[in-house]
Design a protein around this motif. Structure first.
Motif, PDB file in Angstrom:
ATOM      1  N   TRP A 283      53.516  49.195  75.407  1.00 35.01           N
ATOM      2  CA  TRP A 283      52.907  50.102  74.500  1.00 35.01           C
ATOM      3  C   TRP A 283      51.496  49.841  74.382  1.00 35.01           C
ATOM      4  CZ3 TRP A 283      54.265  54.089  70.904  1.00 35.01           C
ATOM      5  CH2 TRP A 283      53.332  54.405  70.086  1.00 35.01           C
ATOM      6  N   ARG A 284      51.130  48.457  74.607  1.00 26.23           N
ATOM      7  CA  ARG A 284      49.801  47.816  74.586  1.00 26.23           C
ATOM      8  C   ARG A 284      48.818  48.205  75.803  1.00 26.23           C
ATOM      9  NH1 ARG A 284      52.089  43.400  71.680  1.00 26.23           N
ATOM     10  NH2 ARG A 284      52.111  42.350  73.631  1.00 26.23           N
ATOM     11  N   GLY A 285      50.011  48.596  76.891  1.00 20.07           N
ATOM     12  CA  GLY A 285      49.215  48.926  78.185  1.00 20.07           C
ATOM     13  C   GLY A 285      48.743  47.703  78.830  1.00 20.07           C
ATOM     14  N   GLU A 286      49.627  46.551  78.897  1.00 21.69           N
ATOM     15  CA  GLU A 286      49.619  45.248  79.414  1.00 21.69           C
ATOM     16  C   GLU A 286      50.235  45.364  80.907  1.00 21.69           C
ATOM     17  OE1 GLU A 286      51.160  42.301  76.904  1.00 21.69           O
ATOM     18  OE2 GLU A 286      49.424  42.689  75.342  1.00 21.69           O
ATOM     19  N   PHE A 287      51.001  46.560  80.946  1.00 20.61           N
ATOM     20  CA  PHE A 287      51.665  46.667  82.289  1.00 20.61           C
ATOM     21  C   PHE A 287      52.071  47.964  82.588  1.00 20.61           C
ATOM     22  CE2 PHE A 287      55.350  45.801  80.002  1.00 20.61           C
ATOM     23  CZ  PHE A 287      56.247  46.692  80.464  1.00 20.61           C
ATOM     24  N   ASN A 288      52.275  48.624  83.820  1.00 21.07           N
ATOM     25  CA  ASN A 288      52.487  49.934  84.104  1.00 21.07           C
ATOM     26  C   ASN A 288      54.132  50.002  84.559  1.00 21.07           C
ATOM     27  OD1 ASN A 288      50.028  51.102  83.409  1.00 21.07           O
ATOM     28  ND2 ASN A 288      49.410  50.696  85.629  1.00 21.07           N
ATOM     29  N   ASP A 289      54.751  51.002  83.946  1.00 20.47           N
ATOM     30  CA  ASP A 289      56.182  51.423  84.392  1.00 20.47           C
ATOM     31  C   ASP A 289      56.360  52.863  84.550  1.00 20.47           C
ATOM     32  OD1 ASP A 289      58.984  51.959  84.043  1.00 20.47           O
ATOM     33  OD2 ASP A 289      59.156  49.950  83.876  1.00 20.47           O
ATOM     34  N   ASP A 290      56.352  53.485  85.582  1.00 23.42           N
ATOM     35  CA  ASP A 290      56.355  55.056  85.728  1.00 23.42           C
ATOM     36  C   ASP A 290      57.629  55.424  84.998  1.00 23.42           C
ATOM     37  OD1 ASP A 290      57.946  53.766  87.763  1.00 23.42           O
ATOM     38  OD2 ASP A 290      57.101  55.380  89.288  1.00 23.42           O
ATOM     39  N   PHE A 291      58.754  54.650  85.254  1.00 27.92           N
ATOM     40  CA  PHE A 291      60.069  55.262  84.674  1.00 27.92           C
ATOM     41  C   PHE A 291      59.845  55.224  83.190  1.00 27.92           C
ATOM     42  CE2 PHE A 291      64.137  54.615  82.663  1.00 27.92           C
ATOM     43  CZ  PHE A 291      64.980  55.604  83.509  1.00 27.92           C
ATOM     44  N   GLY A 292      59.331  53.764  82.470  1.00 27.98           N
ATOM     45  CA  GLY A 292      59.361  54.125  81.315  1.00 27.98           C
ATOM     46  C   GLY A 292      58.326  55.083  80.629  1.00 27.98           C
ATOM     47  N   GLU A 293      57.114  55.145  81.286  1.00 28.78           N
ATOM     48  CA  GLU A 293      56.167  56.281  80.892  1.00 28.78           C
ATOM     49  C   GLU A 293      56.575  57.514  80.735  1.00 28.78           C
ATOM     50  OE1 GLU A 293      51.674  57.801  81.692  1.00 28.78           O
ATOM     51  OE2 GLU A 293      52.112  55.454  81.860  1.00 28.78           O
TER      52      GLU A 293
END
Length: 332
Positions: A283-293
């Motif tokens: 949520w804070r944007g500390e890592f990306n996850d294309d599936f999660g987003e």
């Protein structure tokens, strides 16, 4: 257990369900209503009768009329009246085992944008799953422990999670019979339709596709104005962006079926790490996850369409995308 030559009143319903291949039939909506009334009342059903009834229902699977009757009786048993206007009722009973509960971020995104979401569930009845209450704790969100506390949280934060234990203790106890029985029961189905705060709309996830239409038609029988049900990832109310998603709904007395497209060409592998702390970091944007987003946005989009915040899928998807881009990243 009391022994008597006089037939027990609840035996009527066991006989209807258990008379064999030729003699058995489903319960009518009224019969299901009366059966659940007795089950939820004190001392009217023997434990052995409850076990027999639940497993007979499990073998044949509940009809929409039976489900509607069960839900009607359960709702009438509640010792409270809703005093808070809720936009969306969200059931969460399955738990997750392959992917993180991304749908929680969808609900919090809706709440951040003025949509009041009430979530109810029960955890711990199946081993190896991450349940909502544990994931919320990792996000620093306190689950309510009473109807009044849930109402306060809804007014303050537009979101509250309350365990079934505090809504209907007897249904909660019945859900937790699963390890003893070895099987789920009709209770796992009916609790998804409870809508305790009588929200304007409700949304449910199921695992077995055949239950989708049962939910849809039961909601119609219950005169629910706006309801949507989908085959959710792991059985939770979560759209899986890897596959096409059929959403079956009720809107002002009309049944609707709508297919939302897959958002990826290839399916994603099972998550390697199911640590719920990752939800806050994401949520804070500390890592990306294309599936999660994609999951967060796609699930929110289905809810926005149900609530009438968008006229079509494209508008709903874009609105959810805008919400996600503008989220308060410092919330967690």
């Amino acid at each position: 257990m009391s022994l008597s030559t006089q037939e027990h009143p609840f035996a009527e319903f066991i006989k209807i369900l258990g008379k064999g291949k030729k003699g058995a039939r489903p319960l009518t909506q009224d019969e299901a209503y009366r059966a659940m009334q007795m089950i939820l009342a004190d001392g009217q059903v023997e434990p052995i009768q409850l076990g027999a009834f639940l497993m007979l229902m499990r073998v044949k699977e509940e009809t929409c009329e039976e489900l509607a009757g069960f839900v009607q009786a359960a709702r009438e048993s509640f010792a409270f009246e809703s005093k808070v206007a809720v936009d969306l009722d969200w059931s969460s009973y399955a738990g997750k085992r392959r992917h993180l509960p991304w749908f929680l971020l969808s609900t919090l995104l809706l709440a951040e944008n003025g949509i009041r979401v009430f979530m109810h569930g029960a955890g711990g009845h199946t081993q190896g799953r991450l349940y909502t209450e544990n994931a919320l704790q990792a996000l620093g969100i306190k689950a309510a422990t009473s109807i009044s506390e849930a109402g306060q949280q809804l007014q303050q934060d537009n979101f509250s999670y309350l365990s079934l234990e505090y809504i209907c203790p007897k249904l909660y106890d019945m859900i937790n019979l699963r390890p003893i029985m070895g099987l789920r029961s009709p209770v796992h189905t009916l609790v998804r339709l409870l809508n305790p705060f009588d929200a304007t709309a409700s949304i449910q996830g199921i695992f077995h596709p055949s239950y989708r239409q049962v939910h849809q038609k039961a909601a119609l029988l219950l005169n629910q104005k706006h309801m949507a049900v989908l085959k959710g990832e792991g059985g939770e109310t979560e759209r899986n962006p890897d596959v096409e998603c059929l959403v079956q709904s009720v809107n002002d007395g009309e049944l609707n079926d709508e297919t939302w497209p897959a958002l990826f060409e290839r399916r994603h592998m099972k998550a390697e790490d199911m640590d719920p702390q990752l939800l806050a970091q994401f949520w804070r944007g500390e890592f990306n996850d294309d599936f999660g987003e994609a999951t967060v946005i796609a699930t929110a989009a289905v809810a926005l369409k149900l609530l009438g915040k968008a006229d079509d899928q494209e508008q709903a998807q874009q609105l959810a995308t805008d919400f996600w881009a503008a989220r308060n990243r410092q919330r967690f």
